[in-house]
Design an enzyme around this catalytic site. Structure first.
Site, PDB file in Angstrom:
ATOM      1  N   PRO A   1      17.042 -40.705 -62.909  1.00  0.00           N
ATOM      2  CA  PRO A   1      18.036 -40.489 -61.853  1.00  0.00           C
ATOM      3  C   PRO A   1      18.309 -41.816 -61.157  1.00  0.00           C
ATOM      4  O   PRO A   1      17.373 -42.552 -60.844  1.00  0.00           O
ATOM      5  CB  PRO A   1      17.314 -39.520 -60.899  1.00  0.00           C
ATOM      6  CG  PRO A   1      15.858 -39.730 -61.139  1.00  0.00           C
ATOM      7  CD  PRO A   1      15.707 -40.178 -62.565  1.00  0.00           C
TER       8      PRO A   1
ATOM      9  N   CYS B   1      11.852 -41.838 -53.622  1.00  0.00           N
ATOM     10  CA  CYS B   1      12.945 -42.682 -53.112  1.00  0.00           C
ATOM     11  C   CYS B   1      12.459 -43.518 -51.929  1.00  0.00           C
ATOM     12  O   CYS B   1      12.001 -42.975 -50.924  1.00  0.00           O
ATOM     13  CB  CYS B   1      14.131 -41.817 -52.698  1.00  0.00           C
ATOM     14  SG  CYS B   1      15.460 -42.801 -52.003  1.00  0.00           S
TER      15      CYS B   1
ATOM     16  N   LYS C   1       8.835 -36.333 -59.373  1.00  0.00           N
ATOM     17  CA  LYS C   1       8.937 -37.774 -59.643  1.00  0.00           C
ATOM     18  C   LYS C   1       8.456 -38.497 -58.393  1.00  0.00           C
ATOM     19  O   LYS C   1       8.979 -38.262 -57.304  1.00  0.00           O
ATOM     20  CB  LYS C   1      10.383 -38.154 -59.973  1.00  0.00           C
ATOM     21  CG  LYS C   1      10.570 -39.624 -60.314  1.00  0.00           C
ATOM     22  CD  LYS C   1      11.930 -39.862 -60.933  1.00  0.00           C
ATOM     23  CE  LYS C   1      12.163 -41.321 -61.258  1.00  0.00           C
ATOM     24  NZ  LYS C   1      12.366 -42.156 -60.063  1.00  0.00           N
TER      25      LYS C   1
ATOM     26  N   ASN D   1       7.106 -44.430 -65.963  1.00  0.00           N
ATOM     27  CA  ASN D   1       8.390 -45.041 -65.612  1.00  0.00           C
ATOM     28  C   ASN D   1       8.147 -46.380 -64.905  1.00  0.00           C
ATOM     29  O   ASN D   1       7.185 -46.537 -64.185  1.00  0.00           O
ATOM     30  CB  ASN D   1       9.164 -44.071 -64.695  1.00  0.00           C
ATOM     31  CG  ASN D   1      10.379 -44.712 -64.019  1.00  0.00           C
ATOM     32  OD1 ASN D   1      10.468 -44.762 -62.795  1.00  0.00           O
ATOM     33  ND2 ASN D   1      11.312 -45.194 -64.805  1.00  0.00           N
TER      34      ASN D   1
ATOM     35  N   GLY E   1      15.413 -46.471 -66.577  1.00  0.00           N
ATOM     36  CA  GLY E   1      16.471 -46.465 -65.574  1.00  0.00           C
ATOM     37  C   GLY E   1      17.426 -47.625 -65.718  1.00  0.00           C
ATOM     38  O   GLY E   1      18.356 -47.595 -66.534  1.00  0.00           O
TER      39      GLY E   1
END
Ligand SMILES: Cc1cc2nc3c(=O)[nH]c(=O)nc-3n(C[C@H](O)[C@H](O)[C@H](O)COP(=O)(O)O)c2cc1C
Length: 318
Positions: A11, A102, A141, A203, A227
């Site tokens: 994302p 985030c 995540k 990730n 990403g």
């Protein structure tokens, strides 16, 4: 070494929106892509918001090439997130992700800010899991911690509720933001034993097949998420899973008219279309010397027509 089992397209808010998901998934060969985060407040998300942010819901929640889209929610209200997830499922979603990673300062009491509150993370994850049919995939995540990687074990224990399908870990803390010199793939390896039946996904800074292999070896994860590098290498999923060669700069340039057309179809104004194409080529120039040279001229264009003309001229010369 076992082959990479799955590669996910990460994302990326303001980057990986429906037009980009369509284009990157058609090139990339991803097992699944993710929506940008959708913020949930104390109100259940209206259907129209879900359909606006994830128009793929009208086509079985897949991009045009058939790549499933996982819908990501961000917030701190367990009940409204769970009810929003139920609504997304009623519209066709088959997988849901919770954003606890985030790092933005503008995201008040949500995303990575919640890494300081493991009990709340547990409550949100457990509530959403209980609200969804077991056949619906649920993932979290997150980062390795808020301020320190030592927080990771407690965070993993907090979120790995029974039935959590995947835990995707960006191998940095919130404080490390995107610092190149701070990347802790090795910490992910130590988390497997705490995950129970939840599958770990690694990730962070996977940029090509070699780094994917290295990440897999260090983290012991056979599922990976990519990403930023997917913007620079649109077929990155295929490079990692099938040994495809990277697209040439000419092939990357040939995606520009496709991107313009897609953005136009979705009602983007000309200035926004230009900004998005410059954003795409801005990623490409990081890995491509010819692209970097081309970008010096391209960043000055002021209309779509001028941009397309320049791209066409350049493609003929390559
Ligand atoms: C511009 C941008 C937007 C992002 N938006 C999101 C988001 O909406 N949700 C999320 O979980 N992560 C988001 N991330 C983090 C990425 O999903 C990913 O974890 C991070 O970029 C590290 O992976 P990479 O090194 O492969 O890029 C964003 C990252 C960037 C650079």
């Amino acid at each position: 070494m076992t082959p990479v089992e799955k590669v996910y397209l990460a994302p990326m808010e303001g980057v990986c929106d429906p037009p980009l998901r369509k284009i990157l998934c058609a090139q990339g060969g991803y097992d699944e892509c993710f929506s940008e985060f959708i913020r949930v407040t104390d109100v259940v998300l209206p259907t129209k918001t879900l359909l606006r942010d994830v128009p793929e819901l009208t086509q079985n929640c897949c991009t045009d090439d058939g790549t499933p889209v996982r819908i990501q929610f961000l917030g701190d209200n367990a009940t409204t997130i769970a009810q929003s997830a139920q609504r997304a499922v009623s519209l066709g979603a088959r997988s849901i992700d919770l954003n606890f990673g985030c790092p933005s300062r503008f995201v008040h009491h949500a995303g990575a800010m919640l890494l300081r509150e493991p009990e709340l993370l547990h409550r949100i994850t457990a509530t959403v899991r209980e609200a969804l049919d077991p056949s619906i995939c649920l993932s979290v995540k997150m980062r390795l911690g808020f301020a320190s990687i030592d927080e990771a074990p407690a965070l993993v224990k907090a979120v790995c509720v029974p039935g959590l399908n995947e835990l995707i870990v960006h191998a940095r803390t919130r404080s490390e933001l995107y610092r190149k010199d701070a990347l802790h793939w090795e910490c992910i390896a130590q988390l497997h034993e705490l995950c129970g039946s939840t599958v770990l996904v690694a990730n962070g800074d996977i940029i090509d097949a070699a780094s994917a292999q290295c990440c897999q070896k260090v983290t012991q994860c056979s599922r990976l998420m990519v990403g930023r590098a997917a913007m620079a290498q649109p077929n990155l999923g295929r490079m990692i899973k099938a040994g495809a060669v990277a697209l040439s700069f000419k092939e990357k340039l040939q995606l520009v008219p496709v991107l313009f057309a897609e953005l136009m179809d979705r009602g983007f104004a000309e200035k926004a279309r230009l900004d998005r194409v410059k954003q795409y080529l801005g990623f490409v120039r990081r890995v491509d010397a010819v692209g970097a040279e081309f970008f010096k001229t391209f960043c000055h264009v002021s209309s779509q027509q001028e941009a397309l003309h320049l791209v066409q001229e350049y493609c003929v010369s390559l």
